[in-house]
Design an enzyme around this catalytic site. Structure first.
Site, PDB file in Angstrom:
ATOM      1  N   SER A 126       1.151  -1.235   0.084  1.00 45.12           N
ATOM      2  CA  SER A 126      -0.028   0.092   0.009  1.00 45.12           C
ATOM      3  C   SER A 126       0.832   1.268   0.149  1.00 45.12           C
ATOM      4  CB  SER A 126      -0.850  -0.118   1.220  1.00 45.12           C
ATOM      5  OG  SER A 126      -1.515   1.323   1.441  1.00 45.12           O
ATOM      6  N   TYR A 139      -2.298   0.665  10.519  1.00 43.89           N
ATOM      7  CA  TYR A 139      -2.481   0.124   9.184  1.00 43.89           C
ATOM      8  C   TYR A 139      -1.208   0.337   8.350  1.00 43.89           C
ATOM      9  CZ  TYR A 139      -3.726  -1.020   4.448  1.00 43.89           C
ATOM     10  OH  TYR A 139      -3.658  -1.542   3.320  1.00 43.89           O
TER      11      TYR A 139
END
Length: 244
Positions: A126, A139
């Site tokens: 990501s 995250y």
């Protein structure tokens, strides 16, 4: 990617993993798919894929998975989860879940897959692993961990290609879980990537020696600028970063 390959995909029942399987299912490649939604896995099986249901955070189920996956050419490790919440508010169980599925599971899985993956590992990372933003501290930490892990893995496994896909925000079921406010999708509007687009770009890296793929491409530039001048990027990007 001319020659047919045997491809193993995790998280094949939702989001990007589902779209990768969808785009490959009617090609000449042989698919081995895993995920937690057995109904969707059964649909893949009816279309010719091999399926092994598994929760990758469960040691016993992961062991069963490894025992049943044959030697493959490519492994696409896609399964992941996120929760948007400030560091002082996030629930302990959400932290545990993200670390278990985004960090521990792919590392333990890779350890067992290394002897049977002949050519290439593709990890779905990501942009959060390069540029952290508010409400994504944990995250982002899991995706930063993945970058460190794959960088070392690349040095340890010079005969295998280690590719990491770094997409920006994706309009997928991931957001339904991550965003409790249900406003992020609307705020981000046209900036959100489609799972189909990320899947297509991921598939294009199969059989290449690509180290990483940034989607969209310009986010690769912004992450390099962040490494050089983080304070400036954080100041300029603040309106964008605070859309969660």
């Amino acid at each position: 990617m001319s020659a047919p390959k045997r491809i193993f995909i995790t998280g094949a029942t939702s989001g990007v993993g589902y779209e990768i399987a969808k785009q490959l299912i009617h090609t000449s490649h042989e698919l081995w798919l895993t995920g937690r939604n057995e109904a969707i896995l059964n649909e893949w099986q009816q279309q010719g894929a091999h399926i092994i249901p598994a929760d990758l955070t469960d040691d016993h189920q992961r062991k069963h998975l490894i025992q049943n996956v044959p030697e493959v050419d490519v492994a696409i490790l896609n399964a992941g989860v996120g929760t948007f919440s400030y560091a002082h508010e996030i629930k302990d169980e959400d932290m545990d879940t993200m670390i278990a599925l985004n960090v521990t599971a792919p590392m333990k899985l890779t350890k067992k897959l290394l002897p049977i993956v002949k050519e290439q590992f593709i990890f779905i990372g990501s942009q959060a692993g390069k540029v952290a933003t508010p409400k994504a501290s944990v995250y982002a930490a899991t995706k930063f961990a993945l970058i460190g892990y794959t960088n070392a893995l690349r040095l340890e496994q010079p005969n295998k290609v280690i590719t990491v896909i770094h997409p920006g925000p994706i309009d997928s079921p991931f957001l339904d879980h991550a965003d409790a406010t249900n406003t992020y999708r609307q705020k981000m509007g046209s900036v959100l990537l489609s799972a189909e687009e990320v899947a297509k770009k991921t598939i294009q890296t199969i059989g290449t020696k690509k180290r990483e793929c940034n989607i969209p491409w310009y986010m690769g530039i912004s992450s390099k600028l962040y490494a050089l001048a983080p304070s400036i990027v954080e100041t300029i990007g603040k309106p964008f970063f605070n859309k969660k």
